[in-house]
Scaffold this motif. Sequence first.
Motif, PDB file in Angstrom:
ATOM      1  N   TYR A   3     -98.913-121.069  17.392  1.00  0.00           N
ATOM      2  CA  TYR A   3     -98.183-120.384  15.859  1.00  0.00           C
ATOM      3  C   TYR A   3     -98.136-118.821  16.493  1.00  0.00           C
ATOM      4  O   TYR A   3     -97.145-118.182  16.072  1.00  0.00           O
TER       5      TYR A   3
ATOM      6  N   ALA B 149    -100.112-133.685   1.681  1.00  0.00           N
ATOM      7  CA  ALA B 149     -99.034-133.201   2.242  1.00  0.00           C
ATOM      8  C   ALA B 149     -97.691-133.230   1.430  1.00  0.00           C
ATOM      9  O   ALA B 149     -97.530-134.134   0.474  1.00  0.00           O
TER      10      ALA B 149
ATOM     11  N   ASP C  63     -97.005-125.958   4.355  1.00  0.00           N
ATOM     12  CA  ASP C  63     -98.279-126.520   5.066  1.00  0.00           C
ATOM     13  C   ASP C  63     -99.753-126.140   4.555  1.00  0.00           C
ATOM     14  O   ASP C  63    -100.541-127.051   4.948  1.00  0.00           O
ATOM     15  N   TRP C  64     -99.883-125.096   3.942  1.00  0.00           N
ATOM     16  CA  TRP C  64    -101.045-124.780   3.407  1.00  0.00           C
ATOM     17  C   TRP C  64    -101.266-124.693   1.962  1.00  0.00           C
ATOM     18  O   TRP C  64    -102.061-125.364   1.200  1.00  0.00           O
TER      19      TRP C  64
ATOM     20  N   GLY D 122     -99.344-118.673   1.673  1.00  0.00           N
ATOM     21  CA  GLY D 122     -99.572-119.842   2.653  1.00  0.00           C
ATOM     22  C   GLY D 122    -100.780-119.097   3.352  1.00  0.00           C
ATOM     23  O   GLY D 122    -101.721-119.933   3.709  1.00  0.00           O
TER      24      GLY D 122
ATOM     25  N   ARG E  11     -89.668-131.000   2.065  1.00  0.00           N
ATOM     26  CA  ARG E  11     -89.822-130.265   3.218  1.00  0.00           C
ATOM     27  C   ARG E  11     -88.462-129.930   3.567  1.00  0.00           C
ATOM     28  O   ARG E  11     -87.931-128.517   3.988  1.00  0.00           O
TER      29      ARG E  11
ATOM     30  N   GLU F  43     -93.094-121.507   6.292  1.00  0.00           N
ATOM     31  CA  GLU F  43     -93.451-122.773   6.245  1.00  0.00           C
ATOM     32  C   GLU F  43     -95.037-122.793   6.136  1.00  0.00           C
ATOM     33  O   GLU F  43     -95.545-123.954   5.786  1.00  0.00           O
ATOM     34  N   LEU F  44     -95.533-121.790   6.226  1.00  0.00           N
ATOM     35  CA  LEU F  44     -97.125-121.657   5.851  1.00  0.00           C
ATOM     36  C   LEU F  44     -97.454-122.099   4.148  1.00  0.00           C
ATOM     37  O   LEU F  44     -98.506-122.583   3.955  1.00  0.00           O
TER      38      LEU F  44
ATOM     39  N   ARG G  48    -104.331-120.794   3.588  1.00  0.00           N
ATOM     40  CA  ARG G  48    -105.200-120.935   4.615  1.00  0.00           C
ATOM     41  C   ARG G  48    -106.521-120.329   4.922  1.00  0.00           C
ATOM     42  O   ARG G  48    -107.625-120.908   5.331  1.00  0.00           O
TER      43      ARG G  48
ATOM     44  N   VAL H 230     -97.944-125.692  18.090  1.00  0.00           N
ATOM     45  CA  VAL H 230     -97.550-126.341  16.871  1.00  0.00           C
ATOM     46  C   VAL H 230     -96.031-126.669  16.655  1.00  0.00           C
ATOM     47  O   VAL H 230     -95.665-127.381  15.896  1.00  0.00           O
ATOM     48  N   ARG H 231     -95.193-126.120  17.794  1.00  0.00           N
ATOM     49  CA  ARG H 231     -93.828-126.320  17.714  1.00  0.00           C
ATOM     50  C   ARG H 231     -93.348-126.000  19.381  1.00  0.00           C
ATOM     51  O   ARG H 231     -93.466-124.914  19.823  1.00  0.00           O
TER      52      ARG H 231
END
Length: 514
Positions: free
Chosen positions: A216, A336, A326-327, A458, A342, A322-323, A462, A210-211
């Motif tokens: 994650y 989004a 993102d969710w 988040g 963001r 950031e969850l 999710r 993811v990065r």
Amino acid sequence: MTASVSFPDLDEAALRRLAEEFAFALTPGDTLALEGDLGAGKTTFARALIRALTGDSVAEVPSPTFTLVQTYTAPRYDVAHFDLYRLTDASELDELGYDSSLGRGIAIVEWPARAGDRLSDQRFTLTLSEGASETLRNVQLDGPGLLGPRIRRFAEIHVFLERAGWGGTGTSLSYLQGDASARRYARLTKTKGDRAILMDAPRQPDGPPVRDGKPYSQIAHLAEDVRAFVAVDLALAHAGFSVPQIFAHDLAAGLLLIEDLGDRVFGREVQSGADQATLWRRAVDVLVALREVRPSAPLPLPDVTTHTVPPVDRQSLAIETELLIDWYWPALYGNAIPASARAEFNAAWDEIITRLLAAPRGWLLRDYHSPNLIDLPDRSGVRSVGIIDFQDAMIGPEAYDLVSLLQDARLDVPPSLEGTLLQYYIREVTRREPDFDAAQFRFTYYALGAQRNTKIAGIFARLAMRDGKRQYLAHMPRIWGYLARDLEAPELAPLKAWYDRHIPPGMRGRALAI
């Protein structure tokens, strides 16, 4: 390719025990086909399996020979028991509700051959035949394709329990409801009353990157196997805290047999009328005492290897916040988050994270809250609180665990109690540590409260969106309530402005688009 495992010469008690173990292996959507001649023991096994799944909540488990199907409501899912001996045409299976039963739970099918090709191709087949004598039975379990790893895991657990001295007919096994993770638990009870907990936690495969090419779990420093649990457990036990004693382990397989600390979980105790303030104050005393134990690195393991407790870092704190965007954001708005929003969010958090990383560090158990704390009234002092979930422990700001306790995601902690116990913690630590910076700790507490509740909002979104676990949405009002308290801290004003602008209070109670 079909996987198989065999169990020869089982008497009736051993057959029932095998059914308990297999009940632990079943998940919704499974079909178990029972093969064997008349009198081979199919109904005996089916009854034992149903009793294991329902927790003996049903007074009688009749044979469905004449009704063709009998249904049960179990704690984990529904159970449909089919006997197709009198089926005249395979199409009748549709009328009996076989397909719909898999949508609600599992199906146990005796005389499966009479269903023709109507049963799921991906089904377990358990065949019973006469063993060395007419009172003994041979059992063979088969499964094709995707069921192969689950059959091998079932056999692995069976062997592990036998070697640990917790297999056989002198011990019963029952499923225990666990947490939101992939770990599974079962309670083992011997005839003489001894109890233990089986933890089934095979190493989890890495998710997609993811990065920076990392998944994650790696960025957030989440434990990927049981080694972290064992290492932290041994360290905390050595320091005098009540964590489960480890009776047996297979670190490579991800299997542990640990002490059963009982059912007096904090959340359940409060629901039963226990005084929340008393329980929570004892849990605060544990955190005060934990400050005196400095985490060493690396921690030793029984196989002569070690585990290094990871430190909190910028990446782990940031990706958790950031969850939310993102969710939760797409669940709330149906799209989004815009790039500009963001960027503002990350900028607001970046300054706060910089200050958090400068805070004094110690043990950070990470999930120190009511589902993982157990009242142990037969023990004294800090040992009167059992701690059962710490595999994701880190080295970081010690305020984090106090936040987990006083802003419990699954149970209301009144603002008055939170304030009283926060002040109590500060007073007790100041008495022990003359150089303790109370002002810095208060900032760290509220900043980590905002960080943790942002993360949880988040995560719960999710769980609902990705995994269909909508029950977690019931906790959202509580999470937002805690977050609103945290954002009132003066140092968090820029962050509060972002939330008020993009997810204003009036929007926080809105139903998510899930």
